[in-house]
Motif scaffolding. Structure first.
Motif, mmCIF file in Angstrom:
data_model
loop_
_atom_site.group_PDB
_atom_site.id
_atom_site.type_symbol
_atom_site.label_atom_id
_atom_site.label_comp_id
_atom_site.label_asym_id
_atom_site.label_seq_id
_atom_site.Cartn_x
_atom_site.Cartn_y
_atom_site.Cartn_z
ATOM 1 N N SER A 1 139.197 7.407 -10.268
ATOM 2 C CA SER A 1 139.903 8.104 -9.071
ATOM 3 C C SER A 1 140.480 9.288 -9.744
ATOM 4 O O SER A 1 140.573 10.505 -9.021
ATOM 5 N N VAL A 2 141.244 8.916 -10.758
ATOM 6 C CA VAL A 2 142.167 9.811 -11.223
ATOM 7 C C VAL A 2 141.492 11.208 -11.807
ATOM 8 O O VAL A 2 141.787 12.364 -11.781
ATOM 9 N N PHE A 3 140.290 10.775 -12.673
ATOM 10 C CA PHE A 3 139.532 11.784 -13.068
ATOM 11 C C PHE A 3 138.757 12.579 -12.135
ATOM 12 O O PHE A 3 138.689 13.991 -12.248
ATOM 13 N N GLY A 4 138.287 12.054 -11.032
ATOM 14 C CA GLY A 4 137.449 12.705 -9.922
ATOM 15 C C GLY A 4 138.773 13.573 -9.314
ATOM 16 O O GLY A 4 138.237 14.984 -9.120
ATOM 17 N N ALA A 5 139.899 13.004 -8.957
ATOM 18 C CA ALA A 5 140.884 13.934 -8.361
ATOM 19 C C ALA A 5 141.259 15.067 -9.246
ATOM 20 O O ALA A 5 141.291 16.296 -8.791
ATOM 21 N N SER A 6 141.285 14.810 -10.724
ATOM 22 C CA SER A 6 141.523 16.000 -11.527
ATOM 23 C C SER A 6 140.808 17.166 -11.572
ATOM 24 O O SER A 6 140.785 18.292 -11.516
ATOM 25 N N LEU A 7 139.313 16.710 -11.508
ATOM 26 C CA LEU A 7 138.088 17.679 -11.452
ATOM 27 C C LEU A 7 138.162 18.482 -10.060
ATOM 28 O O LEU A 7 138.403 19.881 -10.023
ATOM 29 N N ALA A 8 138.890 17.944 -9.110
ATOM 30 C CA ALA A 8 138.928 18.418 -7.654
ATOM 31 C C ALA A 8 140.124 19.521 -7.794
ATOM 32 O O ALA A 8 140.121 20.516 -7.196
ATOM 33 N N LEU A 9 141.177 19.105 -8.461
ATOM 34 C CA LEU A 9 142.242 20.046 -8.578
ATOM 35 C C LEU A 9 141.908 21.063 -9.375
ATOM 36 O O LEU A 9 142.489 22.175 -8.999
ATOM 37 N N MET A 10 141.419 20.933 -10.408
ATOM 38 C CA MET A 10 141.046 21.863 -11.158
ATOM 39 C C MET A 10 140.092 23.189 -10.476
ATOM 40 O O MET A 10 140.534 24.397 -10.552
ATOM 41 N N GLY A 11 139.047 22.678 -9.520
ATOM 42 C CA GLY A 11 138.371 23.443 -8.799
ATOM 43 C C GLY A 11 139.133 24.212 -7.486
ATOM 44 O O GLY A 11 139.112 25.372 -7.465
ATOM 45 N N MET A 12 140.262 23.433 -7.054
ATOM 46 C CA MET A 12 141.367 24.139 -6.014
ATOM 47 C C MET A 12 142.066 25.323 -6.957
ATOM 48 O O MET A 12 142.101 26.257 -6.425
ATOM 49 N N MET A 13 142.404 25.136 -8.234
ATOM 50 C CA MET A 13 143.119 26.103 -8.868
ATOM 51 C C MET A 13 142.286 27.310 -9.271
ATOM 52 O O MET A 13 142.629 28.471 -9.166
ATOM 53 N N LEU A 14 141.147 26.986 -9.663
ATOM 54 C CA LEU A 14 140.162 27.886 -10.138
ATOM 55 C C LEU A 14 139.796 28.752 -8.755
ATOM 56 O O LEU A 14 139.487 30.079 -8.847
ATOM 57 N N GLY A 15 139.638 28.000 -7.539
ATOM 58 C CA GLY A 15 139.038 28.935 -6.462
ATOM 59 C C GLY A 15 140.215 29.842 -5.866
ATOM 60 O O GLY A 15 139.841 30.646 -4.899
ATOM 61 N N GLY A 16 141.559 29.534 -6.070
ATOM 62 C CA GLY A 16 142.647 30.736 -5.778
ATOM 63 C C GLY A 16 142.680 30.720 -4.442
ATOM 64 O O GLY A 16 142.748 29.595 -3.557
ATOM 65 N N GLU A 17 142.733 31.758 -3.859
ATOM 66 C CA GLU A 17 143.021 32.161 -2.247
ATOM 67 C C GLU A 17 142.103 31.284 -1.568
ATOM 68 O O GLU A 17 142.534 30.954 -0.357
#
Length: 475
Positions: free
Chosen positions: A159-175
């Motif tokens: 769960s933590v690993f999957g959420a971390s991947l999603a968080l990285m994508g959120m940060m990379l996606g920016g605005e």
């Protein structure tokens, strides 16, 4: 007033869950079931609002709740499944002095699911997504012991690993990722950076949805968790990952922008591979709950496959699969729990003659199995037909391969479920066993879910039209 309408579906189960943790075991059953029913009623309150509620945290960051057709569908599905599981658990956990822990954390998980469903932006969604994982962790840990502890840590780790991947994508996606969810209105085109951001988010949420190679938590957690917890984990909590992929694909990046990109190809390949691998592993597995867990791995990737077709027909087919998979898989895990609780059997080979020993439970198991295989008149047939039709219409090579895998998976699903039914009803003339069916608190949820799977399968026009309307607004 808007604030109360959106917060009540979250706060009622949350506060009641905390209260139940502090109550005596004899009192928690009725309180929990009443709270779940009240949550179902409160879930309709946002319809009375102006459509959204926003609370600013810092500049550019806010908690946002909103209502749309997708929200209403998920709220109704979640409440139905949680009410069924809680009523069932009243008998399954009868006499267990630890049951306030189960009922309390189940209610709090329900509250997190309500917030996740109503989330109007990715920040709000992610907050409740993480909260849901933390609150459902004790449900896997509930039985205690080394196996349960190991399984719970695997569940939490994935769960933590999957959420971390999603968080990285959120940060990379920016605005782009920080905008409120709004379907059908996107700036044309995606940069390579935005495509990578999307892929990270989709893979992160697919971990909760059980897509390989991030699916190992399902067959690890389900055999050790209580049956009502397994039912919710497989039938409903996995749908949080599906909803995350839906929101990311159709409300943040746009299906038109993703068509023909490498993230679409990656997700299609992984979903097709998972459909086959999950079915094959389920076919070979002898432990009943683990077989059902591998089945979920396969069946959930039907949904992801439909979503990644990036077409209105694919999206509506995926939503039909979400609905009927939830009914079937919640029901099958509850049936498995009844077999384990009353007949003390855990393995597939031990289910011989169960149609005579527990006829009510076996009748429900048969209905859910037929739906999962995709045999009319049950709803699974409608969902799988819509997915195959959408894939053929899309016409790409991967879509055509996906249709073949859907057919192969259907045969494998029949191979790992229907022999159980056959041996259950036709054990041989020498078989003798005492009839001892489950009580009404177990049978009632099973019959209601089986009825819904059948009646919506026989008369799918209304629900299919509802999904088609949602899909049409996103393209």
């Amino acid at each position: 007033m808007n604030t109360l309408l959106f917060l009540l579906p979250i706060m009622v189960p949350m506060t009641t869950g905390i209260f139940v943790l502090l109550t005596k075991p004899k009192q928690c059953n009725k309180i929990s079931c009443i709270a779940a029913l009240a949550t179902g009623i409160c879930a309709g309150l946002p319809l009375l609002s102006t459509g959204s509620f926003q609370m600013k945290i810092t500049k550019g960051v806010s908690i946002l709740f909103r209502v749309d057709g997708l929200v209403l569908f998920f709220l109704a599905l979640i409440c139905t499944a949680f009410i069924a599981a809680l009523v069932y658990a009243c008998e399954y956990l009868d006499g267990d002095v630890r049951r306030p822990v189960f009922f309390g954390f189940t209610l709090m998980t329900l509250g997190a699911m309500m917030g996740l469903s109503m989330a109007g932006n990715i920040i709000t969604f992610y907050m409740f997504f993480e909260l849901m994982s933390l609150l459902s962790f004790p449900l896997v840990l509930y039985n205690g012991g080394k196996r349960a502890s190991q399984a719970a840590m695997v569940y939490l780790g994935f769960s933590v690993f999957g959420a971390s991947l999603a968080l990285m994508g959120m940060m990379l996606g920016g605005e782009r990722t920080m905008q409120p969810f709004a379907g059908g209105n996107f700036a044309a085109g995606l940069t390579l950076k935005e495509q990578l951001a999307y892929l990270l988010m989709a893979l992160g949420f697919s971990c909760k949805a059980g897509m390989m190679p991030l699916a190992n938590w399902l067959p690890t957690a389900h055999p050790v968790a209580p049956a009502p917890a397994s039912a919710l984990l497989s039938g409903i909590i996995t749908k949080a990952g599906i909803l995350g992929i839906m929101r990311t694909t159709f409300f943040l990046f746009g299906a038109q922008n993703l068509m023909g990109t490498f993230p679409q190809a990656v997700m299609l390949v992984l979903s097709i591979a998972t459909i086959f691998a999950g079915s094959m592993l389920a076919y070979k597995e002898k432990l009943l709950k683990k077989r059902l867990a591998y089945s979920s791995v396969s069946q959930l990737s039907y949904v992801i496959f439909g979503l990644m077709l990036l077409s209105p027909a694919g999206l509506s087919g995926a939503m039909l699969q979400v609905l009927f998979h939830a009914f079937a898989k919640v029901g099958l895990f509850l049936c498995a729990g009844s077999f384990i609780h009353h007949a003390h059997v855990n393995y597939v080979d031990e289910l011989t003659g169960m149609g005579r020993r527990m006829p009510g439970v076996m009748a429900a198991f048969t209905c859910f199995s037929l739906s999962l295989v995709g045999i009319p008149p049950f709803g699974g047939f409608v969902a799988k037909l819509q997915l195959a039709t959408a894939a053929l219409a899309q016409g790409s090579a991967l879509a055509q391969i996906g249709v073949i895998m859907l057919m192969v998976s259907a045969l494998l699903t029949a191979g790992y479920l229907l022999p159980i039914v056959a041996r259950g009803y036709f054990p041989g003339e020498e078989f003798k066993a005492e009839k001892k069916d489950a009580g009404w608190r177990m049978l009632l949820p099973l019959f209601v879910l089986a009825f819904l799977a059948a009646i919506l399968g026989m008369f799918p026009k209304g629900i299919a039209a509802y999904f088609q309307t949602i899909a049409a607004g996103l393209f």
